[in-house]
Design a protein around this motif. Structure first.
Motif, PDB file in Angstrom:
ATOM      1  N   ALA A  27      -2.443  -2.582   2.595  1.00 16.29           N
ATOM      2  CA  ALA A  27      -2.957  -1.207   2.570  1.00 16.29           C
ATOM      3  C   ALA A  27      -2.451  -0.403   3.768  1.00 16.29           C
ATOM      4  O   ALA A  27      -2.112   0.777   3.635  1.00 16.29           O
ATOM      5  CB  ALA A  27      -4.485  -1.233   2.562  1.00 16.29           C
ATOM      6  N   SER A  30       1.121   0.557   3.058  1.00 17.26           N
ATOM      7  CA  SER A  30       1.195   1.640   2.080  1.00 17.26           C
ATOM      8  C   SER A  30       0.800   2.968   2.705  1.00 17.26           C
ATOM      9  O   SER A  30       1.453   4.001   2.486  1.00 17.26           O
ATOM     10  CB  SER A  30       0.285   1.320   0.893  1.00 17.26           C
ATOM     11  OG  SER A  30       0.247   2.392  -0.017  1.00 17.26           O
ATOM     12  N   GLU A  31      -0.269   2.976   3.490  1.00 21.06           N
ATOM     13  CA  GLU A  31      -0.713   4.205   4.137  1.00 21.06           C
ATOM     14  C   GLU A  31       0.299   4.676   5.174  1.00 21.06           C
ATOM     15  O   GLU A  31       0.496   5.879   5.365  1.00 21.06           O
ATOM     16  CB  GLU A  31      -2.073   3.986   4.780  1.00 21.06           C
ATOM     17  CG  GLU A  31      -2.725   5.243   5.320  1.00 21.06           C
ATOM     18  CD  GLU A  31      -3.109   6.217   4.228  1.00 21.06           C
ATOM     19  OE1 GLU A  31      -3.201   7.415   4.530  1.00 21.06           O
ATOM     20  OE2 GLU A  31      -3.289   5.781   3.066  1.00 21.06           O
ATOM     21  N   SER A  32       0.965   3.734   5.841  1.00 15.64           N
ATOM     22  CA  SER A  32       1.968   4.101   6.834  1.00 15.64           C
ATOM     23  C   SER A  32       3.150   4.803   6.181  1.00 15.64           C
ATOM     24  O   SER A  32       3.683   5.779   6.720  1.00 15.64           O
ATOM     25  CB  SER A  32       2.443   2.858   7.585  1.00 15.64           C
ATOM     26  OG  SER A  32       1.376   2.228   8.258  1.00 15.64           O
ATOM     27  N   SER A  34       3.068   6.563   3.422  1.00 18.25           N
ATOM     28  CA  SER A  34       2.672   7.899   2.980  1.00 18.25           C
ATOM     29  C   SER A  34       2.502   8.874   4.137  1.00 18.25           C
ATOM     30  O   SER A  34       2.633  10.084   3.961  1.00 18.25           O
ATOM     31  CB  SER A  34       1.359   7.812   2.190  1.00 18.25           C
ATOM     32  OG  SER A  34       0.309   7.333   3.017  1.00 18.25           O
ATOM     33  N   VAL A  53      -3.392   6.613  10.350  1.00 22.78           N
ATOM     34  CA  VAL A  53      -3.389   5.459   9.447  1.00 22.78           C
ATOM     35  C   VAL A  53      -4.707   4.695   9.544  1.00 22.78           C
ATOM     36  O   VAL A  53      -5.308   4.324   8.522  1.00 22.78           O
ATOM     37  CB  VAL A  53      -2.199   4.539   9.777  1.00 22.78           C
ATOM     38  CG1 VAL A  53      -2.294   3.240   8.992  1.00 22.78           C
ATOM     39  CG2 VAL A  53      -0.882   5.235   9.458  1.00 22.78           C
ATOM     40  N   ALA A  56      -7.846   6.288   7.898  1.00 25.59           N
ATOM     41  CA  ALA A  56      -7.878   6.243   6.435  1.00 25.59           C
ATOM     42  C   ALA A  56      -8.251   4.866   5.893  1.00 25.59           C
ATOM     43  O   ALA A  56      -8.382   4.701   4.670  1.00 25.59           O
ATOM     44  CB  ALA A  56      -6.520   6.657   5.867  1.00 25.59           C
ATOM     45  N   LEU A  60     -10.101   2.442   1.987  1.00 24.19           N
ATOM     46  CA  LEU A  60      -9.234   1.438   1.381  1.00 24.19           C
ATOM     47  C   LEU A  60      -9.854   0.050   1.473  1.00 24.19           C
ATOM     48  O   LEU A  60      -9.732  -0.756   0.544  1.00 24.19           O
ATOM     49  CB  LEU A  60      -7.861   1.453   2.057  1.00 24.19           C
ATOM     50  CG  LEU A  60      -7.044   2.739   1.877  1.00 24.19           C
ATOM     51  CD1 LEU A  60      -5.740   2.649   2.650  1.00 24.19           C
ATOM     52  CD2 LEU A  60      -6.767   2.992   0.406  1.00 24.19           C
TER      53      LEU A  60
END
Length: 376
Positions: A27, A30-32, A34, A53, A56, A60
């Motif tokens: 996760a 993935s967030e990094s 985006s 990051v 958020a 998640l």
């Protein structure tokens, strides 16, 4: 018996922590990806990027905890059952409920952690995230000047800079101001720096020239050692942080301020979000029940439980997908909010039915054996 239950609890806790850590890493990655534009396009520091990051992550984590519980439950219970440790527990006189009680206790603890994250930690972090993103969007150093690019921070204003060094010094500036058609001006400077003066941001330029057309069409040329450009007209007055549904606390979702037009128009969506916060931890318990039922809810097999595990994984996926669909539908129909609790509770009931019906089928029936025929 307590010693055995603690042993079973530890055997489940290790895979749960490992699965949670692995899924959290995915996760974060993935967030990094985006949020990578904040580091590249907005030219923010790695510290701001890491802050965005991490802020958020609570939402998640709430979403990945049921998956981690399912994976850990299937792996741990499958290993214990394959190595006949569960069989030994049954042979030692432990009931089926006492064998599965460590798994249920662990899922309840995880559900409580998920509830705390969903109700209080997530809104707290997301509010800090909105404020950080607002400061990034209003950062003049990032929005006004981008090295090697022509930017248009305001209508009629064009800015170009060749480079910005590590000390914030801007080199080879070009600014064309056509906001006032009667006084079109072009400023070039060898060096510049963003500073704050008189309570507002300014761009201080050194060693340059200013070319401006007067109202009569005459070109005025002025060279300077220092020129100060006021940037306050380029800043939006009093930027306001607007919180989304995921940023609000439960009391704000269930008791909206009807004086606000946005909240009056989104009451149903706010109610659906509030109920989903309370229903989400139930999936932790439901997925653990599915994992336990998949392994213990059938006959012992030396060939493994691949088919039952695949069915359990498919059932868990279907349950969570149905939960998301119900949440989306409840955003327009308030009466469907009850189904947000019915979906995980129904999955739990089905898992318990599979688990304890197997116990009834496997228990011996007394007094119903076939009668022995006596010879005449």
């Amino acid at each position: 018996m307590r010693l055995i239950e603690r042993y079973l609890f530890r055997q489940l806790l290790g895979p749960t922590l490992l699965a949670t850590a692995a899924l959290t890493g995915v996760a974060i990655l993935s967030e990094s990806l985006s949020a990578l534009n904040i580091l590249l396009d907005q030219r923010q520091s790695p510290l701001v990027f890491a802050k965005i990051v991490l802020l958020a992550m609570p939402q998640l984590i709430v979403l990945i905890l049921p998956v981690a519980v399912l994976v850990a439950g299937l792996v741990a219970m499958n290993r214990l059952h394959t190595e006949q440790e569960i069989v030994i527990c049954f042979a030692g006189g432990m009931s089926r409920w006492r064998v599965i009680s460590p798994a249920i206790q662990l899922s309840v603890i995880i559900a409580l952690v998920s509830l705390i994250l969903a109700l209080w930690v997530q809104p707290l972090c997301y509010r800090a995230l909105r404020e950080t993103l607002l400061s990034v969007r209003t950062d003049l150093a990032a929005t006004l000047i981008r090295p090697g690019q022509f930017t248009h921070p305001a209508p009629g204003l064009t800015v170009y800079a060749q480079s910005i060094d590590d000390y914030g010094e801007i080199h080879n500036l070009f600014i064309n101001n056509a906001t006032n058609k009667a006084h079109d001006s072009t400023v070039t400077a060898r060096e510049g720096r963003l500073e704050g003066r008189d309570g507002g941001p300014v761009l201080v330029m050194h060693h340059g020239a200013n070319q401006e057309f007067s109202a009569t069409g005459t070109l005025n040329f002025l060279s300077f050692d220092e020129y100060v450009l006021d940037l306050r007209p380029l800043i939006a007055p009093d930027p306001v942080v607007r919180y989304k549904l995921s940023d609000r606390y439960p009391h704000e979702l269930f008791f909206p301020d009807t004086r606000q037009a946005w909240e009056r128009a989104n009451i149903k969506k706010m109610m659906a979000e509030g109920h989903s916060r309370f229903a989400a931890p139930l999936y932790d318990i439901a997925f653990m029940a599915i994992a336990v039922a998949a392994v213990i809810g059938g006959a012992f097999s030396r060939l493994g439980y691949g088919a039952r595990i695949a069915v359990a994984a498919g059932g868990a996926l279907l349950t969570r997908t149905l939960g998301f669909a119900v949440q989306a539908a409840a955003g327009s129909t308030t009466e469907l909010n009850a189904l947000q609790y019915a979906v995980p509770l129904g999955a739990m009931l089905v898992a318990w039915a599979v688990l304890f019906s197997q116990r009834r089928r496997s228990s011996p029936r007394r007094g119903r054996g076939p009668a022995l025929e006596q010879p005449a």
